[in-house]
Design a protein around this motif. Sequence first.
Motif, PDB file in Angstrom:
ATOM      1  N   PRO A   1      -2.848   9.208   2.089  1.00  0.00           N
ATOM      2  CA  PRO A   1      -4.210   9.126   2.568  1.00  0.00           C
ATOM      3  C   PRO A   1      -4.796   8.492   1.223  1.00  0.00           C
ATOM      4  O   PRO A   1      -4.630   9.152  -0.129  1.00  0.00           O
ATOM      5  N   ALA A   2      -5.705   7.542   1.213  1.00  0.00           N
ATOM      6  CA  ALA A   2      -6.469   6.876   0.002  1.00  0.00           C
ATOM      7  C   ALA A   2      -7.323   7.752  -0.900  1.00  0.00           C
ATOM      8  O   ALA A   2      -7.418   7.386  -1.950  1.00  0.00           O
ATOM      9  N   ASP A   3      -7.635   8.975  -0.292  1.00  0.00           N
ATOM     10  CA  ASP A   3      -8.548   9.712  -1.204  1.00  0.00           C
ATOM     11  C   ASP A   3      -7.696  10.842  -1.441  1.00  0.00           C
ATOM     12  O   ASP A   3      -8.371  11.997  -1.867  1.00  0.00           O
TER      13      ASP A   3
ATOM     14  N   ARG B   1      -3.412  11.456  -7.840  1.00  0.00           N
ATOM     15  CA  ARG B   1      -3.908  10.309  -7.184  1.00  0.00           C
ATOM     16  C   ARG B   1      -3.714   8.972  -8.031  1.00  0.00           C
ATOM     17  O   ARG B   1      -2.930   7.926  -7.494  1.00  0.00           O
ATOM     18  N   GLU B   2      -4.145   9.029  -9.020  1.00  0.00           N
ATOM     19  CA  GLU B   2      -4.006   7.997 -10.355  1.00  0.00           C
ATOM     20  C   GLU B   2      -2.429   7.906 -10.498  1.00  0.00           C
ATOM     21  O   GLU B   2      -2.075   6.619 -10.655  1.00  0.00           O
TER      22      GLU B   2
ATOM     23  N   GLN C   1       0.730  -1.390   0.149  1.00  0.00           N
ATOM     24  CA  GLN C   1       0.055  -0.083   0.097  1.00  0.00           C
ATOM     25  C   GLN C   1       0.766   1.080  -0.172  1.00  0.00           C
ATOM     26  O   GLN C   1       2.114   1.134   0.081  1.00  0.00           O
TER      27      GLN C   1
ATOM     28  N   ALA D   1      -1.042   5.954  -7.769  1.00  0.00           N
ATOM     29  CA  ALA D   1      -1.281   4.492  -7.672  1.00  0.00           C
ATOM     30  C   ALA D   1      -0.549   3.629  -9.073  1.00  0.00           C
ATOM     31  O   ALA D   1      -0.175   2.548  -8.785  1.00  0.00           O
TER      32      ALA D   1
END
Lengths: 206, 206
Positions: free
Chosen positions: B101-103, B178-179, B97, B182
């Motif tokens: 933060p995830a968002d 964010r993308e 991970q 990832a």
Amino acid sequence: MTSISIIGSGKMSGAIAEVATRAGASIQIIKRGAESMSAARPGLDYGVMGDKLIGDLVVLAVPYGAYPSIVERYRDQLREKVVVDISNPIDFSTFDQLKSPADSSTAAELVKLLPAGTAVVKAFNVNLGDTLASGTNGTTRTTVLFAGDYADAKIAVAAFIEAAGMRAVDVGPLTRARELEAMGFLQIVLAALGKTRYESGFTLLE
Amino acid sequence: MTSISIIGSGKMSGAIAEVATRAGASIQIIKRGAESMSAARPGLDYGVMGDKLIGDLVVLAVPYGAYPSIVERYRDQLREKVVVDISNPIDFSTFDQLKSPADSSTAAELVKLLPAGTAVVKAFNVNLGDTLASGTNGTTRTTVLFAGDYADAKIAVAAFIEAAGMRAVDVGPLTRARELEAMGFLQIVLAALGKTRYESGFTLLE
């Protein structure tokens, strides 16, 4: 030879059906309610929602929002299948975020809906439909990234992809679906912006 | 000709310095405390934490966890710069991970630390270091994806990338970081698993 049931009959359903044809698989397409249908092709078995699923692989080629109703209808049958989640739940009203929870994925949410132990594989969501239908991405062979937690299910999906003349790359456990969905979202945005063609997109170089 | 300050002196610092050399930029490298340093090269200006930043572009080539201390030290100077966030805050204890933060994203978190209006650009995080140092990704020219909210800053970063002989692709506003993060995470996992070489990785086909 494998067999595949594709639930849904939109663009991605047609693209996956082309893949299945190249792989020599027997194909069932389950139409949803009143949606439009492309012309029937020989070698495809068409059905409607509620019909028994004949495929060992079951591809959900429907919007993410339709997953609960699909699972409600097919819960017991899906327990014995390899369920393939291809979705990119983009909010097309803003083109700025995914509808799945930020710390999760459609694949992880699907697992919660299904009977314990059902094999879910995330695959095909980082492929624009045209690259699946043709088997080529730009000037390269199409690469399909996939993730899942069950070895047998992943082997079946990888064999299906390779039988269709594409390259299968296992990216790890189903938790990687979160990153695959972020990448699929980004790719669709870039295609919409004209930064890549719908006949190409992202690939993983060797 | 542009100028660049690179804070940090690890592998990515060296890769960005190679890019800057190809781009004909003047280069300052700010060493952090006791970290090791590769051999000094002609044309590079070395400094230590606290020295005045000479670059128009400032690249943070340090772990995400070091951002607060960097901002604390350079807050006023960074207000006038284009701040380039290249980080992929992978939890290397699990390889499973991101630490952001995830968002959110490291870029969005960095914006919160900086004075209002500071131009942050996310870039280079979907490039394995070797593909930046060489300018090639497998058999292709390296493509650099970047995102940001300020047009002038994005133009400066794109010009820097192109001057170094690479392809710059604007993926949109800074929320796309964010993308990108990832995807950067996924790429590093795949390289660690041997699914791609450190000299190649993901690219966007034209």
